[in-house]
Design a protein around this motif. Structure first.
Motif, mmCIF file in Angstrom:
data_model
loop_
_atom_site.group_PDB
_atom_site.id
_atom_site.type_symbol
_atom_site.label_atom_id
_atom_site.label_comp_id
_atom_site.label_asym_id
_atom_site.label_seq_id
_atom_site.Cartn_x
_atom_site.Cartn_y
_atom_site.Cartn_z
ATOM 1 N N ASN A 20 0.881 -2.967 -14.288
ATOM 2 C CA ASN A 20 2.178 -3.600 -14.544
ATOM 3 C C ASN A 20 3.246 -3.117 -13.568
ATOM 4 O O ASN A 20 4.059 -3.908 -13.088
ATOM 5 C CB ASN A 20 2.631 -3.338 -15.990
ATOM 6 C CG ASN A 20 1.741 -4.046 -16.986
ATOM 7 O OD1 ASN A 20 1.197 -5.103 -16.697
ATOM 8 N ND2 ASN A 20 1.571 -3.446 -18.154
ATOM 9 N N THR A 21 3.247 -1.838 -13.274
ATOM 10 C CA THR A 21 4.198 -1.291 -12.295
ATOM 11 C C THR A 21 3.939 -1.919 -10.927
ATOM 12 O O THR A 21 4.863 -2.276 -10.196
ATOM 13 C CB THR A 21 4.048 0.237 -12.196
ATOM 14 O OG1 THR A 21 3.903 0.786 -13.485
ATOM 15 C CG2 THR A 21 5.240 0.863 -11.512
ATOM 16 N N PHE A 22 2.674 -2.045 -10.599
ATOM 17 C CA PHE A 22 2.260 -2.651 -9.330
ATOM 18 C C PHE A 22 2.737 -4.109 -9.273
ATOM 19 O O PHE A 22 3.293 -4.548 -8.272
ATOM 20 C CB PHE A 22 0.727 -2.571 -9.228
ATOM 21 C CG PHE A 22 0.186 -2.856 -7.870
ATOM 22 C CD1 PHE A 22 0.168 -1.891 -6.886
ATOM 23 C CD2 PHE A 22 -0.325 -4.114 -7.574
ATOM 24 C CE1 PHE A 22 -0.350 -2.154 -5.634
ATOM 25 C CE2 PHE A 22 -0.846 -4.389 -6.325
ATOM 26 C CZ PHE A 22 -0.852 -3.411 -5.354
ATOM 27 N N MET A 23 2.549 -4.842 -10.354
ATOM 28 C CA MET A 23 2.954 -6.256 -10.413
ATOM 29 C C MET A 23 4.477 -6.388 -10.312
ATOM 30 O O MET A 23 4.976 -7.329 -9.673
ATOM 31 C CB MET A 23 2.444 -6.913 -11.698
ATOM 32 C CG MET A 23 0.941 -7.135 -11.710
ATOM 33 S SD MET A 23 0.325 -8.098 -10.312
ATOM 34 C CE MET A 23 1.075 -9.677 -10.636
ATOM 35 N N GLU A 74 6.496 -4.504 -8.638
ATOM 36 C CA GLU A 74 6.835 -4.322 -7.219
ATOM 37 C C GLU A 74 6.476 -5.567 -6.426
ATOM 38 O O GLU A 74 7.247 -6.007 -5.560
ATOM 39 C CB GLU A 74 6.129 -3.090 -6.640
ATOM 40 C CG GLU A 74 6.537 -2.737 -5.241
ATOM 41 C CD GLU A 74 7.974 -2.256 -5.112
ATOM 42 O OE1 GLU A 74 8.592 -2.510 -4.060
ATOM 43 O OE2 GLU A 74 8.486 -1.632 -6.061
ATOM 44 N N LEU A 75 5.333 -6.154 -6.703
ATOM 45 C CA LEU A 75 4.937 -7.382 -6.015
ATOM 46 C C LEU A 75 5.926 -8.520 -6.291
ATOM 47 O O LEU A 75 6.264 -9.272 -5.395
ATOM 48 C CB LEU A 75 3.532 -7.815 -6.450
ATOM 49 C CG LEU A 75 2.370 -7.097 -5.784
ATOM 50 C CD1 LEU A 75 1.052 -7.547 -6.403
ATOM 51 C CD2 LEU A 75 2.358 -7.324 -4.290
ATOM 52 N N LYS A 76 6.374 -8.637 -7.540
ATOM 53 C CA LYS A 76 7.332 -9.683 -7.900
ATOM 54 C C LYS A 76 8.641 -9.507 -7.133
ATOM 55 O O LYS A 76 9.229 -10.465 -6.635
ATOM 56 C CB LYS A 76 7.598 -9.686 -9.399
ATOM 57 C CG LYS A 76 6.437 -10.253 -10.213
ATOM 58 C CD LYS A 76 6.689 -10.133 -11.699
ATOM 59 C CE LYS A 76 5.443 -10.545 -12.477
ATOM 60 N NZ LYS A 76 5.552 -10.226 -13.899
ATOM 61 N N LYS A 77 9.103 -8.246 -7.025
ATOM 62 C CA LYS A 77 10.326 -7.970 -6.250
ATOM 63 C C LYS A 77 10.145 -8.389 -4.798
ATOM 64 O O LYS A 77 11.031 -8.965 -4.190
ATOM 65 C CB LYS A 77 10.665 -6.478 -6.304
ATOM 66 C CG LYS A 77 11.432 -6.049 -7.521
ATOM 67 C CD LYS A 77 11.946 -4.644 -7.321
ATOM 68 C CE LYS A 77 11.184 -3.726 -8.236
ATOM 69 N NZ LYS A 77 11.506 -2.321 -8.059
ATOM 70 N N PHE A 78 8.962 -8.069 -4.276
ATOM 71 C CA PHE A 78 8.678 -8.377 -2.869
ATOM 72 C C PHE A 78 8.610 -9.892 -2.633
ATOM 73 O O PHE A 78 9.105 -10.386 -1.634
ATOM 74 C CB PHE A 78 7.359 -7.720 -2.451
ATOM 75 C CG PHE A 78 6.980 -8.000 -1.027
ATOM 76 C CD1 PHE A 78 7.645 -7.373 0.011
ATOM 77 C CD2 PHE A 78 5.972 -8.898 -0.722
ATOM 78 C CE1 PHE A 78 7.308 -7.637 1.311
ATOM 79 C CE2 PHE A 78 5.636 -9.167 0.576
ATOM 80 C CZ PHE A 78 6.302 -8.544 1.595
ATOM 81 N N LEU A 79 8.041 -10.624 -3.564
ATOM 82 C CA LEU A 79 7.854 -12.071 -3.387
ATOM 83 C C LEU A 79 9.147 -12.868 -3.567
ATOM 84 O O LEU A 79 9.235 -13.991 -3.130
ATOM 85 C CB LEU A 79 6.785 -12.579 -4.354
ATOM 86 C CG LEU A 79 5.360 -12.072 -4.056
ATOM 87 C CD1 LEU A 79 4.405 -12.476 -5.160
ATOM 88 C CD2 LEU A 79 4.882 -12.601 -2.702
ATOM 89 N N GLN A 80 10.154 -12.282 -4.194
ATOM 90 C CA GLN A 80 11.412 -13.019 -4.416
ATOM 91 C C GLN A 80 12.273 -13.070 -3.190
ATOM 92 O O GLN A 80 12.301 -12.412 -2.297
ATOM 93 C CB GLN A 80 12.204 -12.375 -5.553
ATOM 94 C CG GLN A 80 11.530 -12.616 -6.877
ATOM 95 C CD GLN A 80 12.233 -11.882 -8.013
ATOM 96 O OE1 GLN A 80 13.109 -11.060 -7.789
ATOM 97 N NE2 GLN A 80 11.817 -12.176 -9.229
ATOM 98 N N ARG A 102 0.843 -1.211 0.000
ATOM 99 C CA ARG A 102 0.000 0.000 0.000
ATOM 100 C C ARG A 102 0.874 1.254 0.000
ATOM 101 O O ARG A 102 0.641 2.190 -0.762
ATOM 102 C CB ARG A 102 -0.910 0.027 1.229
ATOM 103 C CG ARG A 102 -2.091 -0.873 1.159
ATOM 104 C CD ARG A 102 -2.863 -0.736 2.445
ATOM 105 N NE ARG A 102 -4.065 -1.538 2.450
ATOM 106 C CZ ARG A 102 -4.810 -1.722 3.525
ATOM 107 N NH1 ARG A 102 -4.483 -1.160 4.686
ATOM 108 N NH2 ARG A 102 -5.882 -2.454 3.460
ATOM 109 N N PHE A 103 1.850 1.280 0.899
ATOM 110 C CA PHE A 103 2.722 2.446 0.993
ATOM 111 C C PHE A 103 3.513 2.617 -0.297
ATOM 112 O O PHE A 103 3.635 3.725 -0.828
ATOM 113 C CB PHE A 103 3.678 2.317 2.192
ATOM 114 C CG PHE A 103 4.485 3.555 2.450
ATOM 115 C CD1 PHE A 103 3.976 4.576 3.227
ATOM 116 C CD2 PHE A 103 5.753 3.703 1.902
ATOM 117 C CE1 PHE A 103 4.719 5.734 3.460
ATOM 118 C CE2 PHE A 103 6.495 4.857 2.125
ATOM 119 C CZ PHE A 103 5.975 5.867 2.905
ATOM 120 N N ALA A 104 4.039 1.510 -0.818
ATOM 121 C CA ALA A 104 4.826 1.557 -2.056
ATOM 122 C C ALA A 104 4.002 2.088 -3.223
ATOM 123 O O ALA A 104 4.505 2.835 -4.057
ATOM 124 C CB ALA A 104 5.376 0.168 -2.383
ATOM 125 N N SER A 105 2.734 1.712 -3.276
ATOM 126 C CA SER A 105 1.895 2.152 -4.393
ATOM 127 C C SER A 105 1.723 3.669 -4.407
ATOM 128 O O SER A 105 1.685 4.286 -5.467
ATOM 129 C CB SER A 105 0.535 1.453 -4.361
ATOM 130 O OG SER A 105 -0.236 1.908 -3.274
#
Length: 149
Positions: A138-141, A143-149, A126-129
């Motif tokens: 796509n930008t949101f995804m 960031e999520l991919k970076k977070f999940l790795q 939420r904060f990152a968004s």
């Protein structure tokens, strides 16, 4: 210390201990003149910290802005209020430990994101968004991919 009730310039310290915020001293005092008791807080005076905004404007540091951002990110999340306050304190401690007179808002944002990542993953996203100004899904995804790795 002057008595707030009668104005007597001489008062006695009855008890001293660290305040709840651990950054000030709480003192219980007693007035020899009127006998009333009162509490004072002693805090180290620091040089004001200046935040350099994205548009290069400068403004004085305000803890309330960090509180507002973190509280918004944690809204309706199962995060205890105590943990939120500890996170805010940790962010502020890291900012002031840099011992700089000026700090870019981008550095503060990165510190907040680092602390939120440990606190709650949804609050982090939420904060990152908002902080990273996601323009599309796509930008949101990404960031999520970076977070999940």
């Amino acid at each position: 210390m002057r008595c707030p009730y009668c104005g007597n310039p001489d008062t006695r310290v009855i008890d001293s201990r660290p305040a709840e915020d651990k950054s000030s001293i709480r003192r219980r005092r007693s007035c020899d003149e009127c006998g009333r008791r009162f509490t004072t807080y002693e805090k180290v005076e620091t040089i004001p910290l200046i935040v350099i905004k994205k548009d290069n404007n400068r403004e004085q540091y305000q803890r309330s802005k960090i509180e507002k951002g973190i509280l918004s990110a944690c809204y309706k999340r199962p995060v205890p209020a105590e943990d939120i306050q500890k996170t805010i304190d940790a962010v502020e401690l890291e900012i002031f430990n840099r011992e700089e007179k000026e700090i870019p808002s981008s550095v503060i944002g990165e510190i907040v994101m680092e602390k939120l990542e440990d606190l709650d993953p949804v609050a982090y996203v939420r904060f990152a968004s908002v902080y990273r100004e996601f323009k599309d899904v796509n930008t949101f995804m990404d960031e999520l991919k970076k977070f999940l790795q």
